[in-house]
Design an enzyme around this catalytic site. Structure first.
Site, mmCIF file in Angstrom:
data_model
loop_
_atom_site.group_PDB
_atom_site.id
_atom_site.type_symbol
_atom_site.label_atom_id
_atom_site.label_comp_id
_atom_site.label_asym_id
_atom_site.label_seq_id
_atom_site.Cartn_x
_atom_site.Cartn_y
_atom_site.Cartn_z
ATOM 1 C CG ASP A 161 -25.546 -12.768 5.211
ATOM 2 O OD1 ASP A 161 -25.049 -13.880 5.503
ATOM 3 O OD2 ASP A 161 -25.951 -11.972 6.083
ATOM 4 C CG ASP A 212 -23.902 -13.754 12.509
ATOM 5 O OD1 ASP A 212 -23.166 -13.915 11.526
ATOM 6 O OD2 ASP A 212 -25.106 -13.423 12.409
#
Length: 546
Positions: A161, A212
């Site tokens: 990430d 997302d």
């Protein structure tokens, strides 16, 4: 958003990406594409985040793994069980990453062994920063140490990430790539930088192209993106996908119905089917994010349709893309293995049922007979000449396998503007082995039939891309104003951009079309009606599928 607005937005994003590509590549010649033998088809599996966020423990992970086996999903290709954020808690005195002892008392090695014993693969999560997005220890400064830990646990995939980092992004992702390569174990690298990066195909086996995903079809909660938004964005990067690297539009929300831990209103079964089908058409990783132990029949049918899964897992590795925009009705196409074979999505973005037609010429196929199979119904529909029409429900998609006659690998541009077009230049930018090639050919007046060839051999590296006599005129005769660019390079051209710069009534015009895998004949039209003056030239939808 109107079709024209969608197209202009996508064009701007793609242009900015290409500018960024040149800015990055100009500093050095790109390394060879990541070739670790992994990711030859998109990853399939399950991830904990969409349903549970931080609420995970080893008992839950084992239940999901057991359900992946008992539902038959493993045998359909779903193999990876991926722990997202919050499995880690601290580092020990030697700097080794430590799993949360309350939630994972048996340890990560034991969990990996449990998964491997069931024919599954083990995925974990980390972050390039000092801390993960949830505040757990990140890997900044510990890349090689963490990679060795993952290898010792039997980890098969790392999702990496993008939170809380203080160093150069590209360098940090490349450092972890190299750390995984030196770990002594093959570990698939999933780059999660929240948007497409031009260095990603040389760094990861898959990489996020979007923010997302929410459990929403049209409009998502703040900070998340809807299925429609993600499909539009991911389409911009279709040309980069190929075996070894795939674009990742984020994980699946199929079956959550708004009850997962990630915010969302939920979707209907029709919308979930569209979500899954478009991910398959786009050769995206199929990472389920629902509770596998409590699937209803509709969710199970969507996630376990073997014919749709086969679209995603096609070994050619081409990403499907939009080939016809008819407002709320769209036609998408993906080249799959086999001569004259395409998978087609007829997508109805509107709020009521609508008839949608696909013409074979839009797929690069001959206009004669072609057979059609409905992949959702898993039924043959027959043989049809010229094209096929069907009614598609609101927010739904008809997913079809079309087998027809392959046409030559070429781009054909027909003049449909009745005015005189002069000073025409055709420029091709294309991808071979993850490196850009570029050449321009002057046509002059567009008043005749012109044949060109496209071949990237014999090019020269200019610091950012290969240039040279790659596009050249091989014939010119009187007749209809048509330009045909024939592919003569034997290598796969996974992405190509065709630019047209020309003059009408003394004023300059410019437009381009992005294509992906060059297979079959792509038919374009050149018509300069409409457009916007940008201070230098007219730009707009002048060069388009036709």
């Amino acid at each position: 958003m109107s079709p024209r607005t969608r197209r202009m937005t996508a064009a701007l994003l793609t242009m900015l990406t290409l500018i960024a590509t040149v800015a990055v590549d100009a500093r050095f010649r790109p390394a060879a594409a990541l070739d670790n033998g992994l990711g030859r088809t998109p990853v399939m599996g399950w991830n904990s985040w969409n349903r549970y966020t931080c609420g995970i423990d080893e008992a839950l992970i084992r239940r999901q793994a057991d359900a992946m086996v008992s539902t038959g999903m493993r045998d359909l290709g779903y193999r990876y069980i991926n722990l997202d954020d919050c499995w880690q808690t601290s580092r020990d005195s030697a700097g080794n990453i430590v799993a949360d002892p309350a939630r994972f008392p048996s340890g990560m090695k034991a969990l990996g062994d449990y998964l491997h014993a069931r024919g599954l693969k083990f995925g974990v999560y980390s972050d390039r920063g000092t801390h993960t997005c949830a505040g757990r220890p990140g890997s900044q400064g510990y890349e090689y140490q963490d990679a060795r830990s993952y290898a010792s646990w039997g980890v098969d995939l790392l999702k990496y990430d993008n939170c809380n980092a203080t160093l150069d992004q590209q360098t940090q992702y490349e450092t972890m790539r190299d750390a995984l390569a030196a770990s002594g174990r093959q570990i698939l690298f999933s780059v999660c930088a929240w948007e497409f990066k031009p260095w990603a195909p040389k760094t990861g086996n898959q990489a996020r192209t979007t923010g997302d995903i929410g459990d929403d079809y049209t409009v998502a909660a703040p900070g998340l993106q809807s299925v429609e938004q993600i499909i539009d964005r991911n389409n911009d990067y279709a040309m980069y996908a190929h075996p070894g690297y795939f674009n990742d539009p984020d994980m699946l929300q199929v079956g959550n119905y708004g009850t997962g831990a990630t915010a969302g209103n939920g979707m209907t079964d029709t919308e979930y089917q569209t979500h899954f089908s478009m991910w398959a058409l786009m050769s995206a990783p199929l990472i389920a994010g629902n509770d596998l132990t409590a699937m209803n029949d509709a969710t199970r049918r969507i996630l376990t349709n073997p014919e749709v899964i086969a679209v995603d897992q096609d070994p050619l590795g081409s990403q499907g893309r939009r080939v016809r925009d008819l407002g709320d009705r769209e036609v998408w196409s993906k080249k799959v293995q086999g001569s004259g074979v395409r998978v087609v999505a007829l997508w109805n973005r509107g709020g009521s049922a609508a008839s949608i037609r696909v013409d074979w010429r839009d797929l690069g196929l001959g206009t004669g007979a072609a057979t059609v199979r409905d992949l959702h119904a898993r039924a043959d529909r027959g043989s049809f000449t010229g094209g096929y029409s069907t009614t598609v429900p609101a927010h739904g998609v008809a997913l079809l396998r079309v087998a027809g006659t392959e046409t030559p690998d070429a781009v054909r541009i027909a003049k449909t503007d009745p005015r005189a077009i002069t000073d025409l230049q055709i420029r091709t930018e294309f991808l071979i082995n993850d490196e850009w090639h570029d050449d321009t050919e002057a046509v002059g007046a567009f008043d005749r039939t012109v044949t060109m060839t496209l071949d990237g051999n014999g090019a020269t590296w200019n610091g950012s891309r290969w240039v040279g006599d790659l596009l050249r005129t091989s014939g010119s005769t009187a007749g209809s104003p048509v330009i045909t660019v024939n592919r003569t390079d034997p290598r796969a051209i996974y992405g190509i951009r065709v630019n047209a710069t020309f003059t009408i009534d003394g004023q300059p015009h410019h437009d381009f079309e992005d294509l992906n895998l060059l297979s079959g004949t792509v038919n374009l039209q050149l018509d300069a009606n409409g457009g916007t003056w940008n201070g230098t030239q007219w730009v707009g939808d002048f060069l388009r599928a036709g």
